[in-house]
Design a protein around this motif. Structure first.
Motif, short mmCIF file in Angstrom:
data_model
loop_
_atom_site.label_atom_id
_atom_site.label_comp_id
_atom_site.label_asym_id
_atom_site.label_seq_id
_atom_site.Cartn_x
_atom_site.Cartn_y
_atom_site.Cartn_z
N GLN A 4 0.82 -1.20 0.00
CA GLN A 4 0.00 0.00 0.00
C GLN A 4 0.86 1.26 0.00
OE1 GLN A 4 -2.45 -1.16 3.44
NE2 GLN A 4 -4.20 -0.67 2.13
N THR A 5 0.33 2.29 -0.65
CA THR A 5 0.98 3.59 -0.65
C THR A 5 0.91 4.17 0.76
OG1 THR A 5 0.18 3.89 -2.90
CG2 THR A 5 0.97 5.86 -1.76
N ARG A 6 1.95 4.89 1.14
CA ARG A 6 1.99 5.48 2.49
C ARG A 6 2.24 6.98 2.38
NH1 ARG A 6 3.07 1.39 6.50
NH2 ARG A 6 3.20 -0.62 5.46
N GLU A 7 1.60 7.71 3.27
CA GLU A 7 1.74 9.16 3.33
C GLU A 7 1.93 9.58 4.79
OE1 GLU A 7 1.71 11.54 0.96
OE2 GLU A 7 1.03 10.42 -0.79
N THR A 58 -4.83 4.24 0.87
CA THR A 58 -3.50 4.74 1.24
C THR A 58 -3.37 4.74 2.76
OG1 THR A 58 -3.43 6.15 -0.72
CG2 THR A 58 -1.94 6.73 1.09
#
Length: 175
Positions: A4-7, A58
């Motif tokens: 998963q994309t992480r922010e 995200t």
């Protein structure tokens, strides 16, 4: 979760319900696919470090001071420049009320308050009701309360919207 994309979001921009320019900025970011949205529990809103998942999947790490709680409509900007719009979920609360006069049970009620505090279960008292924030399974709290056998004590549950958020007192031990 590894793919998963992480922010990371640690810069607070304000609340879109109080700032028309920010509301417009969020709307524009949506059209450009540059806005994330997440739903947090009201319990998480006061934490300094929050790990959440956006509606698009995200993973978002929110870093803020513990001096304030996140509100419905708060907006952060992530390190990559995306806006993050916060929504708060409804909160289920335990509500203790009494169908009989409690004057003859003051000692038991003080002891109950002491036990709830020692378990670090946040409470607030409003209009002759004790509201207990469910930070553990409600069955555990119910079993603890039942041991007191206070006549007329009723246990119910209510849902509170983010707009009706209670500021629960936090019990802590100071060194």
């Amino acid at each position: 979760m590894l793919d998963q994309t992480r922010e990371i979001a640690e810069t607070y921009l304000g609340n879109l319900t109080k700032d028309a320019n920010l509301a417009q900025r969020v709307e524009t970011a949506y059209t450009l696919n540059n806005c994330l949205e997440t739903y947090l529990s009201q319990t998480d809103s006061g934490k300094g470090r929050i790990l959440a998942e956006s509606t698009s999947g995200t993973i978002v790490g929110i870093i803020k001071s513990r001096d304030w709680s996140i509100c419905e409509g708060d907006v952060f900007i992530t390190k990559s420049g995306k806006l993050l719009l916060i929504h708060l979920q409804e909160e289920r609360l335990m509500v203790l009320s009494f169908s009989e006069p409690v004057e003859n049970h003051a000692i038991e009620l003080v002891h109950l308050g002491h036990v709830l505090g020692n378990h670090h279960w946040p409470i607030i008292i409003k209009k002759n009701r004790i509201y207990v924030q469910l930070i553990v399974d409600s069955g555990i709290i119910e079993a603890t309360i039942a041991k007191f056998q206070i006549p007329g004590l009723k246990i119910d549950y209510e849902l509170r919207s983010p707009q009706e958020h209670f500021q629960f007192s936090q019990h802590s031990h100071h060194s």
